[in-house]
Design an enzyme around this catalytic site. Structure first.
Site, PDB file in Angstrom:
ATOM      1  N   GLU A  39       1.034  -1.074   0.033  1.00 17.97           N
ATOM      2  CA  GLU A  39       0.094  -0.054   0.068  1.00 17.97           C
ATOM      3  C   GLU A  39       0.840   1.342   0.021  1.00 17.97           C
ATOM      4  O   GLU A  39       0.587   2.193  -0.587  1.00 17.97           O
ATOM      5  CB  GLU A  39      -0.900  -0.029   1.198  1.00 17.97           C
ATOM      6  N   TYR A 122      -6.879   5.985   3.795  1.00 16.41           N
ATOM      7  CA  TYR A 122      -6.933   5.217   2.706  1.00 16.41           C
ATOM      8  C   TYR A 122      -6.113   3.929   3.046  1.00 16.41           C
ATOM      9  O   TYR A 122      -6.416   2.903   2.873  1.00 16.41           O
ATOM     10  CB  TYR A 122      -6.427   5.587   1.342  1.00 16.41           C
ATOM     11  N   ASP A 140     -10.354   5.921  -2.722  1.00 14.40           N
ATOM     12  CA  ASP A 140      -9.051   6.497  -3.467  1.00 14.40           C
ATOM     13  C   ASP A 140      -9.743   7.134  -4.685  1.00 14.40           C
ATOM     14  O   ASP A 140     -10.935   6.855  -4.778  1.00 14.40           O
ATOM     15  CB  ASP A 140      -7.970   5.419  -3.510  1.00 14.40           C
TER      16      ASP A 140
END
Length: 351
Positions: A39, A122, A140
């Site tokens: 991520e 996020y 996102d």
């Protein structure tokens, strides 16, 4: 928006995902370390670009302890080319916190994950749902795009309240028992099918229910009016070589772009500057080094585009007869972490 519409959307999306998802290594694990790594790397980075970095990082640093114990320069060197180097520095600091303060245990919920350096809403939602199956939606650019088109949402996504609105909708859509699958599915759908420009709506599973398609507004959504201001900067890099093939490089310690990366000595000017002016500035700066020659490497100015800055770059070769005090041998040059534009220059010209 009614419950049946929500259920149809979610069921169709999950079915599409199971049939079309890419086989990505971080999807084959619930290990929070690997999910976190992926991520952080994929923030502002395409999957195709980030994949080799993820594979290399997990080979060199298979656990959070390995990453925590690494030297920052080693981390930055491996990160070279991914850009946004503050991500790498924050990632390294967070690894140290998890390894040494939390004994290697990642926080297992959204709120505690948010406390980690470099982890925003996020990323926290992604880790919480993928690793711990917590029902927290990710929002996102892909999610903004898919939801705004499907439901014809006119909210400007650059406004502060937009995130809250889209998060509420995603929460309603999310099956409580499959938050990980839903989050992966909606992001994958935005990445592969509901793409920013010229999506192939003829083959879309939602082409009979997508509000934007029915109203011929697909190319108008999502609405985003805020423009990023671009600053132009002019860098003139000086590749100073002595008679022993040693060179000067400096570490960027000031805040801003490329913090803690290495570069050649630089003269930054307010506008594009001709050779004669640079030559005079070089002589003024290095007058004690017995300069014998100044030439320019690149025939055309290099323009390196960052998110908020366009860098206009020239590289000059400065040959000197003196010996550089503390100079770096050329064979060691590639061991240092450089911004990718400088590393590419070193490779191209075989410095």
């Amino acid at each position: 928006m009614n419950l049946k519409l929500f259920m149809n959307f979610s069921n169709s999306l999950l079915q599409w995902y199971l049939q079309n998802k890419r086989d990505l290594p971080w999807r084959n694990t619930v290990n929070p370390y690997q999910i976190w790594l992926s991520e952080i790397m994929l923030q502002q980075t395409r999957v195709a670009q980030g994949m080799p970095y993820f594979i290399k990082f997990t080979e060199v640093f298979p656990t959070v302890f390995d990453l925590a114990k690494a030297d920052e320069e080693e981390v930055l060197k491996l990160w070279q080319g991914l850009g946004y180097y503050s991500r790498a520095r924050n990632m390294h600091k967070t690894a140290q916190m998890i390894a040494f303060e939390l004994k290697g245990n990642f926080p297992n919920n959204y709120n505690d994950l948010l406390k980690l350096k470099g982890v925003g809403e996020y990323t926290a939602a992604a880790i919480a749902s993928f690793a711990f199956k917590q029902a927290v939606p990710v929002v996102d650019g892909n999610v903004f795009r898919v939801l705004s088109r499907y439901f014809d949402i006119q909210t400007d996504i650059s406004l502060s309240g937009a995130k809250k609105e889209f998060t509420a909708i995603a929460t309603e859509l999310m099956p409580i028992d499959k938050p990980d699958l839903f989050n992966q599915a909606i992001m994958e759908f935005g990445a592969l099918q509901c793409v920013p420009k010229n999506p192939n709506c003829a083959v879309c599973i939602f082409n009979s229910s997508c509000a934007a398609l029915q109203k011929n507004k697909v190319d108008q959504l999502p609405i985003k009016t805020k423009k990023t201001k671009i600053t132009n900067r002019f860098f003139n890099y000086l590749v100073v070589l002595d008679s022993e093939d040693k060179i000067i490089i400096n570490k960027r310690t000031e805040k801003g772009i490329w913090h803690n990366l290495y570069e050649f000595p630089v003269i930054e000017t307010e506008k594009e500057t001709n050779f004669e002016t640079i030559s005079t500035l070089v002589h003024n700066r290095f007058n004690e080094l017995d300069i014998t020659d100044i030439t320019i490497y690149n025939e055309e100015q290099i323009i390196h585009k960052l998110s908020h800055q366009h860098l206009h770059i020239n590289f000059y070769k400065i040959t000197i007869s003196a010996i550089i005090n503390g100079g770096i041998a050329l064979e060691r040059l590639r061991t240092f972490p450089f911004p990718i534009v400088i590393f590419n220059f070193i490779e191209k010209y075989s410095i």
